[in-house]
Design an enzyme around this catalytic site. Structure first.
Site, PDB file in Angstrom:
ATOM      1  N   HIS B 219      12.318   3.787  10.020  1.00 37.09           N
ATOM      2  CA  HIS B 219      12.116   2.664   9.452  1.00 37.09           C
ATOM      3  C   HIS B 219      13.139   1.507  10.003  1.00 37.09           C
ATOM      4  CE1 HIS B 219      10.384   4.292   5.402  1.00 37.09           C
ATOM      5  NE2 HIS B 219       9.675   4.109   6.408  1.00 37.09           N
ATOM      6  N   SER B 223       6.765   1.479  12.221  1.00 37.82           N
ATOM      7  CA  SER B 223       5.744   2.615  12.788  1.00 37.82           C
ATOM      8  C   SER B 223       5.160   1.853  14.130  1.00 37.82           C
ATOM      9  CB  SER B 223       4.576   2.724  11.827  1.00 37.82           C
ATOM     10  OG  SER B 223       5.077   3.518  10.673  1.00 37.82           O
ATOM     11  N   LYS B 247      -4.627   4.723   1.269  1.00 37.27           N
ATOM     12  CA  LYS B 247      -5.130   5.302   2.187  1.00 37.27           C
ATOM     13  C   LYS B 247      -4.646   6.955   2.556  1.00 37.27           C
ATOM     14  CE  LYS B 247      -6.192   4.870   7.204  1.00 37.27           C
ATOM     15  NZ  LYS B 247      -5.877   4.222   8.557  1.00 37.27           N
ATOM     16  N   ASP B 248      -3.328   6.843   2.247  1.00 36.29           N
ATOM     17  CA  ASP B 248      -2.810   8.165   2.554  1.00 36.29           C
ATOM     18  C   ASP B 248      -2.990   9.037   1.254  1.00 36.29           C
ATOM     19  OD1 ASP B 248      -1.215   7.848   4.703  1.00 36.29           O
ATOM     20  OD2 ASP B 248       0.789   7.436   3.881  1.00 36.29           O
ATOM     21  N   GLU B 291       0.735  34.522  14.293  1.00 34.48           N
ATOM     22  CA  GLU B 291      -0.409  33.651  13.793  1.00 34.48           C
ATOM     23  C   GLU B 291      -0.898  32.377  14.794  1.00 34.48           C
ATOM     24  OE1 GLU B 291      -0.998  34.865  10.672  1.00 34.48           O
ATOM     25  OE2 GLU B 291      -0.132  33.370   9.540  1.00 34.48           O
TER      26      GLU B 291
END
Ligand code: HEM
Ligand code: FES
Lengths: 193, 423
Positions: B219, B223, B247-248, B291
């Protein structure tokens, strides 16, 4: 609609123009999306909480068979059922008599001895050994323990007295000692649960 | 921080005002996830994976806390307690499958999130700290996942624990004592299982703490975006809420469809059948693999089959494996190109899509395959390329590459019209 070639005004989001009667077309999609998510959350939270309920293996411990042939009148044994103590008591004739003489209308939890035993087996008082106040194990089943003012059981935690039918008579216990589901497999073997 | 045009938080209720004067939680949320956080208007779907990773971390923590209510960290009964969860506990099978597959989804999100950063140059100034904290998160996540996989105490758990702690044995002189220290014994047993459980419970909360710093650091500059061009004016941004919350949220719904699909219809597809056999210290399964999310690194480990100078192969493999991730810590200073986004770096773009990505995919395939030819040779070639990409190609490219002309602003890139002069 914000497509690549229209300018979006950040401080004036597309959501703000009011439509007919103050209802915006976007309200529908908002309400639909939020309610759908709400249903999803409830459907998710239910198993996440329900996992704390008794599991299948705990429920599988739910019945036991006890041989009662060695219990003489006036004696009682403690056994364990679902990890809780259970009292099996062979009442003497005077104890039965004392229980039957009580006027049940004056009781906090009115029940007769017959309500709490099986027909023809009135001398077998089978109850949970769990005080209905806050769950301590009352005294009176083992040899030499105090039986309380009413000759049944006495809970030392906060002083609840139970009579010879396991009914609450004095002290804070709200109900009679619980009678579990049981049946006599033979005259000397009882199945609890 | 924020851009000067960020919307200001105004408490709407008296209680809100009272709180705001004392503990401004509402203000903090507003400024980091609400309308008070201006976000580039042109973020594509690659920017959805950070919040998705965060959601899967929460899924892991919630399901994990529940599993811990029924699990017993004792070598005698650990395996049975997991079967107890699967068979007896109400919905226990579902909660365990959610946790097992949730780990995979967490790593899918993290890998796409890291890949986004690698391609769009999100690690470059002024976002180096975000990137470094991200690498720390990734390392912690790997440690957490490894120790979690040991807990069911099946064959794969046991041999995985043995092999991975065996890596430390490669350290000269002190290796063996270190391995014994880590295990609290000579082979994995009760002591190891208990400490792994303790740490497996702890580390996700440490991760959550590092994520807070990661987002705090984010922040400051805000972004990055697909053009890599910094935000220059109000027109370049939209408020985080409602634009990116929506959107998220929608993308989360989509991801959850895939997640629940896996969980309910193919819950063991990413697991290994041998882990349903109780741990047996006297017999190793024919083919042990970690894994899937560890496969590329495992391939690098196994690529070193030869001693080099005086360094034994075993040590080389271990060093290479750790370096493969540690090199990320130096990335912001290895790639000196001032252009962030791969979209404007034609040569970088080719090396990214036709070099690095296929190389990692090949490493992944080799890591999951048995240690035989052709996989050994392929891992050797791919490992060599992997290091070359970071240590040779990126530093060279940033000198010789001629980037494409950058748009003057995000708005211009998106609309074709110049950014209106700020008032
Ligand atoms: C649990 C793990 C992680 C979580 C929850 C997380 C969360 C986030 C979130 C919410 C953002 C902002 C939204 C976005 O740009 O996607 C972000 C940005 C970022 N993350 Fe992560 N992250 C995690 C791990 C990582 C890792 C492992 C790396 C790299 C090794 C990384 C590198 C970055 C970078 C460079 C940014 C700034 C991106 C930009 O603005 O372009 N993150 N992270
Ligand atoms: S628990 Fe028995 S009297 Fe309180």
């Amino acid at each position: 609609m914000a497509s690549v070639d229209t300018t979006v005004e950040p401080n004036d989001p597309v959501t703000s123009e009011p439509g007919i009667g103050g209802v915006r077309r976007r309200d529908f999609i908002n309400i639909a999306a939020v309610s759908f998510a709400g249903v999803g959350v409830v459907a998710t939270v239910f198993p996440l909480v329900n996992q704390m309920n008794p599991s299948a293996d705990v429920l599988a411990l739910s019945s036991i068979e006890v041989d009662i042939s060695a219990i003489e009148p006036g004696q009682a044994i403690k056994s364990s059922w679902r990890k809780q103590p259970i009292f099996i008591r062979n009442l003497t004739a005077p104890e039965i008599e004392a229980a039957n003489q009580v006027d049940i209308s004056g009781l906090r939890d009115p029940e007769t001895l017959a309500d709490r035993t099986q027909v023809g087996k009135e001398n077998w008082l089978i109850t949970l050994g769990v005080c209905t106040h806050l769950g301590c194990v009352p005294l009176g089943a083992a040899q030499g323990e105090v039986k309380g003012e009413y000759g049944g059981y006495f809970c030392p935690c906060h002083g609840s007295h139970y009579d010879t039918a396991g009914r609450t008579r004095k002290g804070p216990a709200p109900t009679n000692l619980e009678v579990p589901e049981y049946s006599f497999l033979t005259d000397t073997v009882v199945k609890i649960g | 921080m924020s851009f000067p045009w960020a919307q200001q938080y105004k408490p709407t209720t008296e209680f809100g005002q009272w709180m705001d004067d004392r503990l401004p939680v509402g203000r903090m949320i507003y400024n980091s996830l609400g309308a008070g956080y201006p976000t580039p208007r042109n973020l594509n779907y690659m920017w959805n994976f950070g919040s998705l990773a965060g959601v899967f971390l929460v899924v892991q923590i919630v399901t994990g806390i529940i599993l811990a209510m029924h699990y017993a960290a004792n070598a005698e009964i650990a395996f049975d307690s997991v079967e107890h969860i699967m068979r007896d506990v109400n919905s226990g099978w579902m909660i365990r499958y959610a946790h097992a597959n949730g780990a995979s989804f967490f790593f899918i999100a993290i890998y796409l999130h890291i890949g986004r950063g690698l391609y769009y140059g999100s690690y470059k100034a002024p976002r180096e700290m975000i990137w470094l904290l991200g690498v720390v998160i990734y390392l912690l996540a790997m440690a957490t996942a490894f120790m979690g996989y040991v807990l069911p105490w099946g064959q794969m758990s046991f041999w995985g624990a043995k092999v991975i702690t065996g890596l430390f044995e490669a350290i000269p002189l002190v290796g063996k004592p270190i391995q014994e220290l880590l295990l609290g014994g000579f082979a994995p047993d009760n002591a190891a299982l208990n400490r792994f459980f303790s740490l497996h419970y702890l580390l996700p909360f440490v991760i959550a703490g590092v994520i807070i710093m990661h987002i705090w650091a984010l922040h400051i500059p805000g972004s990055n975006n697909p053009t890599g061009v910094s935000v220059k004016g109000k027109q370049d941004t939209v408020p985080f809420h409602p634009f990116y919350t929506a959107k998220d949220g929608w993308f989360l719904g989509l991801a959850l469809i895939f997640f629940t699909g896996m969980m309910f219809f193919m819950p063991n597809a990413l697991g290994h059948a041998d882990n349903y056999i109780p741990a047996n210290p006297l017999s190793t399964p024919a083919h042990i693999v970690p894994e899937w999310y560890f496969w590329p690194w495992y391939a690098i480990l196994r690529a070193f089959t030869f001693d080099f100078l005086f360094v034994p192969a075993k040590l080389l493999g271990v060093l290479a494996m750790f370096s493969a991730i540690l090199v990320w810590f130096f990335l912001p200073w290895l790639d000196k190109s001032p252009v962030r986004s791969g979209d404007y770096r034609p040569r970088f773009k080719k090396f990214f899509w036709f070099g690095l990505i296929p190389c990692i995919v090949i490493l992944g395939i080799c890591g999951g395959a048995p240690a035989e030819e052709p996989y050994v040779m392929l891992s050797q070639l791919a490992s060599a390329y992997y290091f070359a990409h970071f240590l040779i190609i990126l530093p060279l490219l940033s000198r010789i590459e001629k980037p494409k002309p950058l748009p003057n602003s995000i708005t211009e890139a998106v609309t074709g019209k110049p950014l209106p002069q700020a008032s």
